[in-house]
Motif scaffolding. Structure first.
Motif, PDB file in Angstrom:
ATOM      1  N   ALA A  88      44.285  33.737  47.070  1.00 52.01           N
ATOM      2  CA  ALA A  88      44.192  33.879  45.614  1.00 52.01           C
ATOM      3  C   ALA A  88      45.565  34.268  45.075  1.00 52.01           C
ATOM      4  N   VAL A  89      45.850  33.828  43.863  1.00 56.90           N
ATOM      5  CA  VAL A  89      47.095  34.164  43.184  1.00 56.90           C
ATOM      6  C   VAL A  89      46.748  34.953  41.930  1.00 56.90           C
ATOM      7  N   VAL A  90      47.221  36.188  41.858  1.00 56.68           N
ATOM      8  CA  VAL A  90      46.997  37.050  40.696  1.00 56.68           C
ATOM      9  C   VAL A  90      48.123  36.803  39.691  1.00 56.68           C
ATOM     10  N   VAL A  91      47.758  36.474  38.460  1.00 56.49           N
ATOM     11  CA  VAL A  91      48.723  36.114  37.422  1.00 56.49           C
ATOM     12  C   VAL A  91      48.759  37.229  36.372  1.00 56.49           C
ATOM     13  N   THR A  92      49.954  37.720  36.073  1.00 56.53           N
ATOM     14  CA  THR A  92      50.137  38.731  35.033  1.00 56.53           C
ATOM     15  C   THR A  92      51.164  38.222  34.020  1.00 56.53           C
ATOM     16  N   PHE A  93      50.944  38.581  32.767  1.00 54.28           N
ATOM     17  CA  PHE A  93      51.841  38.153  31.696  1.00 54.28           C
ATOM     18  C   PHE A  93      52.186  39.365  30.832  1.00 54.28           C
ATOM     19  N   TYR A  97      46.935  41.605  32.843  1.00 53.14           N
ATOM     20  CA  TYR A  97      46.283  40.717  33.795  1.00 53.14           C
ATOM     21  C   TYR A  97      45.836  39.458  33.077  1.00 53.14           C
ATOM     22  N   ALA A  98      46.320  38.297  33.543  1.00 53.88           N
ATOM     23  CA  ALA A  98      46.008  37.029  32.909  1.00 53.88           C
ATOM     24  C   ALA A  98      44.951  36.235  33.667  1.00 53.88           C
ATOM     25  N   GLY A  99      44.589  36.655  34.858  1.00 54.20           N
ATOM     26  CA  GLY A  99      43.564  35.947  35.625  1.00 54.20           C
ATOM     27  C   GLY A  99      44.029  35.671  37.037  1.00 54.20           C
ATOM     28  N   SER A 100      43.164  35.036  37.799  1.00 59.14           N
ATOM     29  CA  SER A 100      43.457  34.705  39.196  1.00 59.14           C
ATOM     30  C   SER A 100      43.132  33.234  39.439  1.00 59.14           C
ATOM     31  N   VAL A 101      43.859  32.651  40.375  1.00 63.97           N
ATOM     32  CA  VAL A 101      43.638  31.258  40.774  1.00 63.97           C
ATOM     33  C   VAL A 101      43.205  31.263  42.233  1.00 63.97           C
ATOM     34  N   ARG A 102      42.007  30.729  42.488  1.00 67.55           N
ATOM     35  CA  ARG A 102      41.470  30.676  43.846  1.00 67.55           C
ATOM     36  C   ARG A 102      41.484  29.268  44.433  1.00 67.55           C
ATOM     37  N   GLU A 103      41.471  28.238  43.577  1.00 66.98           N
ATOM     38  CA  GLU A 103      41.385  26.871  44.061  1.00 66.98           C
ATOM     39  C   GLU A 103      42.682  26.472  44.759  1.00 66.98           C
ATOM     40  N   ALA A 104      42.536  25.958  45.970  1.00 67.28           N
ATOM     41  CA  ALA A 104      43.707  25.536  46.732  1.00 67.28           C
ATOM     42  C   ALA A 104      44.321  24.293  46.093  1.00 67.28           C
ATOM     43  N   GLY A 105      45.660  24.223  46.090  1.00 66.46           N
ATOM     44  CA  GLY A 105      46.347  23.058  45.548  1.00 66.46           C
ATOM     45  C   GLY A 105      47.674  23.417  44.907  1.00 66.46           C
ATOM     46  N   THR A 109      51.377  26.917  35.542  1.00 62.88           N
ATOM     47  CA  THR A 109      50.874  27.839  34.523  1.00 62.88           C
ATOM     48  C   THR A 109      52.052  28.315  33.679  1.00 62.88           C
ATOM     49  N   ASN A 110      51.774  29.256  32.809  1.00 60.51           N
ATOM     50  CA  ASN A 110      52.820  29.804  31.943  1.00 60.51           C
ATOM     51  C   ASN A 110      54.021  30.243  32.786  1.00 60.51           C
ATOM     52  N   PRO A 111      55.194  29.674  32.561  1.00 65.03           N
ATOM     53  CA  PRO A 111      56.349  29.999  33.419  1.00 65.03           C
ATOM     54  C   PRO A 111      56.834  31.434  33.277  1.00 65.03           C
ATOM     55  N   PHE A 112      56.396  32.137  32.259  1.00 63.63           N
ATOM     56  CA  PHE A 112      56.850  33.511  32.057  1.00 63.63           C
ATOM     57  C   PHE A 112      55.899  34.533  32.687  1.00 63.63           C
ATOM     58  N   THR A 113      54.942  34.069  33.466  1.00 64.11           N
ATOM     59  CA  THR A 113      54.018  34.965  34.146  1.00 64.11           C
ATOM     60  C   THR A 113      54.549  35.318  35.537  1.00 64.11           C
ATOM     61  N   ARG A 114      54.004  36.428  36.053  1.00 64.38           N
ATOM     62  CA  ARG A 114      54.326  36.848  37.411  1.00 64.38           C
ATOM     63  C   ARG A 114      53.136  36.537  38.306  1.00 64.38           C
ATOM     64  N   ALA A 154      41.627  40.907  41.694  1.00 64.92           N
ATOM     65  CA  ALA A 154      42.112  41.785  40.621  1.00 64.92           C
ATOM     66  C   ALA A 154      41.983  43.247  41.029  1.00 64.92           C
ATOM     67  N   LYS A 155      40.836  43.639  41.585  1.00 61.45           N
ATOM     68  CA  LYS A 155      40.662  45.018  42.036  1.00 61.45           C
ATOM     69  C   LYS A 155      41.623  45.361  43.165  1.00 61.45           C
ATOM     70  N   SER A 156      41.800  44.439  44.096  1.00 58.00           N
ATOM     71  CA  SER A 156      42.683  44.709  45.232  1.00 58.00           C
ATOM     72  C   SER A 156      44.123  44.925  44.784  1.00 58.00           C
ATOM     73  N   TYR A 157      44.545  44.221  43.746  1.00 54.21           N
ATOM     74  CA  TYR A 157      45.930  44.304  43.314  1.00 54.21           C
ATOM     75  C   TYR A 157      46.178  45.461  42.345  1.00 54.21           C
ATOM     76  N   PHE A 158      45.211  45.727  41.452  1.00 52.88           N
ATOM     77  CA  PHE A 158      45.462  46.697  40.381  1.00 52.88           C
ATOM     78  C   PHE A 158      44.817  48.061  40.607  1.00 52.88           C
ATOM     79  N   GLU A 159      43.671  48.120  41.289  1.00 48.23           N
ATOM     80  CA  GLU A 159      42.943  49.375  41.393  1.00 48.23           C
ATOM     81  C   GLU A 159      43.492  50.310  42.471  1.00 48.23           C
ATOM     82  N   VAL A 160      44.119  49.763  43.499  1.00 48.38           N
ATOM     83  CA  VAL A 160      44.684  50.591  44.572  1.00 48.38           C
ATOM     84  C   VAL A 160      46.139  50.190  44.783  1.00 48.38           C
TER      85      VAL A 160
END
Length: 311
Positions: A88-93, A97-105, A109-114, A154-160
């Motif tokens: 999964a890729v966690v996207v922040t802008f 938190y802007a969302g996560s991408v789980r689909e392989a491929g 996305t927005n180039p100014f996101t992390r 999201a929880k794994s990245y932001f909560e701990v």
């Protein structure tokens, strides 16, 4: 504070975005080229930017155009990223938190996101051997293997702060909490649950304990089971002798029970078939002899009575 939950992020197919951006770049170059050639055809000579502006102004405008092109093109291409299976890729802008991408491929996305990649693969955690006291106060050694995976990026990245370290620490804490709730062994009293007596129930209890602790980190416990369980070295010899004594007593009890049953059967068959008539004294002697033979640890030496020398 409201807990974050994983949600889909904005994304576009990377190959489609690559084609669109390439087409826009080609169209812009073609438009600029045709515009310059159109002015050359009207004026009848080759145009230079210095024909309209001074040397210094022309250089300044060229520098600004180059910087603008770099500032637009490079961030645009930084919006491309790849996602592997079970990842999964966690996207922040701008810190949100802007969302996560789980689909392989291959995605854009927005180039100014992390973007931060998190593995969703199933992993094992083998705890080190812990020395704790059980419910009866006896020191024991205990260890477990925990099978887990991230289910909410999201929880794994932001909560701990570090979810892998969080899993390790909470797993050892749960193992210690489990050990002090059960005795190591309860002997013959099967009504009291123990670590040795009910391994499946202990495993389920450990899994539930871990799931409650790791829910905040977006982690799912697939399986948890004890991998090591023993008395601590300082009492291991004493407990071994106790177990050996108990085993000897149990074996003796079984031997005696079996011997009594055999003697009872022998007396009953002798009486039913009227092979020989025995009074109470001879029955007692026979019972004594049979029990000695059946319960003795050594081979019994038979004594044959051939009759008396005096008639």
């Amino acid at each position: 504070m409201e807990r974050l939950k994983e949600r889909p992020a904005f994304k576009v197919d990377g190959f489609v975005a690559l084609v669109v951006l390439g087409a826009i770049a080609i169209l812009a170059i073609w438009w600029l080229w045709t515009t310059i050639h159109g002015w050359e055809a009207i004026l009848g000579r080759t145009l230079k930017i210095t024909d309209f502006l001074g040397e210094d102004t022309a250089a300044e405008i060229s520098a600004w155009l180059g910087a603008t092109l770099i500032a637009v093109v490079i961030p645009t291409f930084s919006g491309f990223f790849t996602v592997e299976p079970n990842q999964a890729v966690v996207v922040t802008f701008l810190g949100r938190y802007a969302g996560s991408v789980r689909e392989a491929g291959f995605w854009w996305t927005n180039p100014f996101t992390r973007k931060r990649k998190i593995s969703l693969r199933v992993r094992n955690f083998n705890s080190k051997i812990l020395k704790v006291n059980d419910a009866q106060g006896s020191p024991i050694e205990i260890a477990a293997v925990v099978v887990w995976q991230v289910v909410d990026s999201a929880k794994s990245y932001f909560e701990v702060d570090d979810y892998e370290e969080f899993v390790a620490i909470q797993s050892e804490t749960a193992i210690r909490a489990l050990a002090i709730r059960y005795p190591y062994d309860t002997g013959d009293d099967e009504s009291i649950p123990s670590l040795r007596g009910i391994p499946d129930e202990v495993a389920r209890s450990l899994q539930q304990e871990l799931q409650a602790r790791l829910e905040v980190a977006g982690v799912e416990i697939i399986e948890a089971r004890l991998s090591h369980l023993a008395y601590a070295p300082e009492i291991a010899q004493a407990m071994l002798r106790r177990q050996q004594a108990k085993a000897i007593i149990d074996a003796r009890r079984q031997i005696v029970d079996s011997a009594v049953g055999m003697v009872d059967e022998a007396l009953r068959r002798l009486s039913e078939q009227q092979i020989v008539e025995l009074d109470e004294e001879r029955k007692a002697t026979m019972v004594n002899n049979l029990l000695v033979v059946l319960t003795s640890e050594q081979n019994a030496q038979p004594v044959v009575n051939t009759g008396s020398l005096y008639t």
